[in-house]
Design a protein around this motif. Sequence first.
Motif, PDB file in Angstrom:
ATOM      1  N   TRP A  43      -5.427   0.091  -2.659  1.00 29.40           N
ATOM      2  CA  TRP A  43      -4.222   0.773  -3.108  1.00 29.40           C
ATOM      3  C   TRP A  43      -3.643   0.026  -4.279  1.00 29.40           C
ATOM      4  O   TRP A  43      -3.575  -1.190  -4.283  1.00 29.40           O
ATOM      5  CB  TRP A  43      -3.179   0.824  -1.997  1.00 29.40           C
ATOM      6  N   SER A  44      -3.248   0.772  -5.305  1.00 31.39           N
ATOM      7  CA  SER A  44      -2.488   0.209  -6.412  1.00 31.39           C
ATOM      8  C   SER A  44      -1.361   1.169  -6.723  1.00 31.39           C
ATOM      9  O   SER A  44      -1.566   2.385  -6.722  1.00 31.39           O
ATOM     10  CB  SER A  44      -3.363   0.015  -7.655  1.00 31.39           C
ATOM     11  N   PRO A  45      -0.167   0.661  -6.972  1.00 35.43           N
ATOM     12  CA  PRO A  45       0.955   1.553  -7.276  1.00 35.43           C
ATOM     13  C   PRO A  45       0.769   2.195  -8.642  1.00 35.43           C
ATOM     14  O   PRO A  45      -0.024   1.723  -9.460  1.00 35.43           O
ATOM     15  CB  PRO A  45       2.153   0.611  -7.279  1.00 35.43           C
ATOM     16  N   HIS A  74      -0.658  -4.725  -9.003  1.00 33.49           N
ATOM     17  CA  HIS A  74      -0.717  -4.367  -7.587  1.00 33.49           C
ATOM     18  C   HIS A  74       0.641  -4.158  -6.933  1.00 33.49           C
ATOM     19  O   HIS A  74       0.708  -3.803  -5.757  1.00 33.49           O
ATOM     20  CB  HIS A  74      -1.496  -5.437  -6.826  1.00 33.49           C
ATOM     21  N   VAL A 119       7.518  -1.211   0.888  1.00 30.00           N
ATOM     22  CA  VAL A 119       6.558  -0.617  -0.041  1.00 30.00           C
ATOM     23  C   VAL A 119       5.142  -0.703   0.524  1.00 30.00           C
ATOM     24  O   VAL A 119       4.387   0.281   0.524  1.00 30.00           O
ATOM     25  CB  VAL A 119       6.635  -1.316  -1.412  1.00 30.00           C
ATOM     26  N   LEU A 120       4.777  -1.889   1.024  1.00 29.77           N
ATOM     27  CA  LEU A 120       3.425  -2.076   1.546  1.00 29.77           C
ATOM     28  C   LEU A 120       3.210  -1.285   2.827  1.00 29.77           C
ATOM     29  O   LEU A 120       2.165  -0.637   3.000  1.00 29.77           O
ATOM     30  CB  LEU A 120       3.167  -3.563   1.780  1.00 29.77           C
ATOM     31  N   ASP A 122       4.744   1.408   3.815  1.00 30.27           N
ATOM     32  CA  ASP A 122       4.724   2.840   3.506  1.00 30.27           C
ATOM     33  C   ASP A 122       3.368   3.277   2.980  1.00 30.27           C
ATOM     34  O   ASP A 122       3.032   4.472   3.034  1.00 30.27           O
ATOM     35  CB  ASP A 122       5.810   3.190   2.482  1.00 30.27           C
ATOM     36  N   ASN A 123       2.597   2.335   2.459  1.00 32.46           N
ATOM     37  CA  ASN A 123       1.266   2.652   1.941  1.00 32.46           C
ATOM     38  C   ASN A 123       0.161   2.245   2.915  1.00 32.46           C
ATOM     39  O   ASN A 123      -1.011   2.162   2.525  1.00 32.46           O
ATOM     40  CB  ASN A 123       1.054   1.996   0.580  1.00 32.46           C
ATOM     41  N   LEU A 125      -0.489  -0.601   4.486  1.00 35.05           N
ATOM     42  CA  LEU A 125      -1.097  -1.919   4.347  1.00 35.05           C
ATOM     43  C   LEU A 125      -0.567  -2.878   5.418  1.00 35.05           C
ATOM     44  O   LEU A 125       0.628  -2.877   5.707  1.00 35.05           O
ATOM     45  CB  LEU A 125      -0.801  -2.500   2.961  1.00 35.05           C
TER      46      LEU A 125
END
Length: 283
Positions: A43-45, A74, A119-120, A122-123, A125
Motif C-alpha cells: 500500500w502507498s498513499p 509511503h 491512517v495505517l 484504515d488501510n 496494515l
Amino acid sequence: MPSSSSLVIRVPALLFSVAVVGALIGFAWEGAVYGKRDISEEWSPPPSLDDAPEAKGTGRSPSEEVALKRALVHFPAYPRASRAELLAVDYLGPDVPIAVAWFSTQDTPEQVLSHYEKVLLDNGLPVLGQRHGVNGGWVGYWSPAKEEMRLISVLAQGGETLGFVSAGQVGPLLKRAASVPPWMPLPPELREPVTLSFNMEGASHHVVAGKLQEGTPSEVGARYRELLTQKGWEVGAVESVDVGGVAFEVMRGTTLGRATVRSRLPEAGVEVQLSLLQRGATP
C-alpha cells in the motif's frame, strides 16, 4: 520555519538515532521482520502535493530529491505540519538503504502518532509501535514485498513536535551483530545479548539488546539501575513506556544514552535494550 541544517543542530544525534535507528533495529530483533507480521499486499498513499519535492529552487541535488521521495512516498503528509525536508540518507552504510525526512508541527506527539495509527489501520496494515512517555514514540509497519520498515517517529523538542519519516531495509544490519564489549554493563542474567555499532555524526552509536526469561520490567529495571550505579554510571528518572515498560537515561563521561525494559508479550519475560552515543574514549 527551521531549516534542515538548524534542525540537525537542535536535535542531538542521540535522540535522532534512538528515534529512528533504534526503532528499526528493535523491529528486527523482535521478529517482526521475519514472519511474525504479514501484509497481504503493498500500500502507498496517493501522492501529496504538500510533500512532493519541488522541481527547482530547493538547493537539493537530483540524488537528494530521489532520497526525499524514498522517505515520503509511503505516508501522506501530516495535515498541520511544515513541508517535509530531507534529513539523512544511507548513513548506516551502502548495504543498509535508509532515507529519513523531517517535519515540524505544533500538535503533540500523541496527536501525530494517533493520526498515523488511524491512517495505517484504515488501510488494513498491522501497526507496530512504541510510546516513549508523552514526549515521543513511533508507529509503522513492515513491507514484506520490499523487506523494508516504514516509520513515523516523533519527538517533542523546543515547544514543537518533530516528525521523522523513514524507510529502511534493516535485515543486512543484523549481520553486523557482535558480542557485547566488556565496558557495557548489562544484567548478568541477560540471555543472548548482541550489539550493533556504527559511526554517526562523529561519534559511535551502540545498540544492545537481550532477553530475560523472568521478572517484570519494573523489577528488572530497578536491578539494572542499581548495577549501573555500582559501575559508576549516572541514571535518570524512570519513565513509563508501552504497557508497564520502563525507560531511563544513562550517562558516564562523554557516553550517554537510554535504557528500555519492556515485556515480551505474549511471551514470558522481558527485553532489555540499551542505546548509547559514545564520544571519545571508552568510559
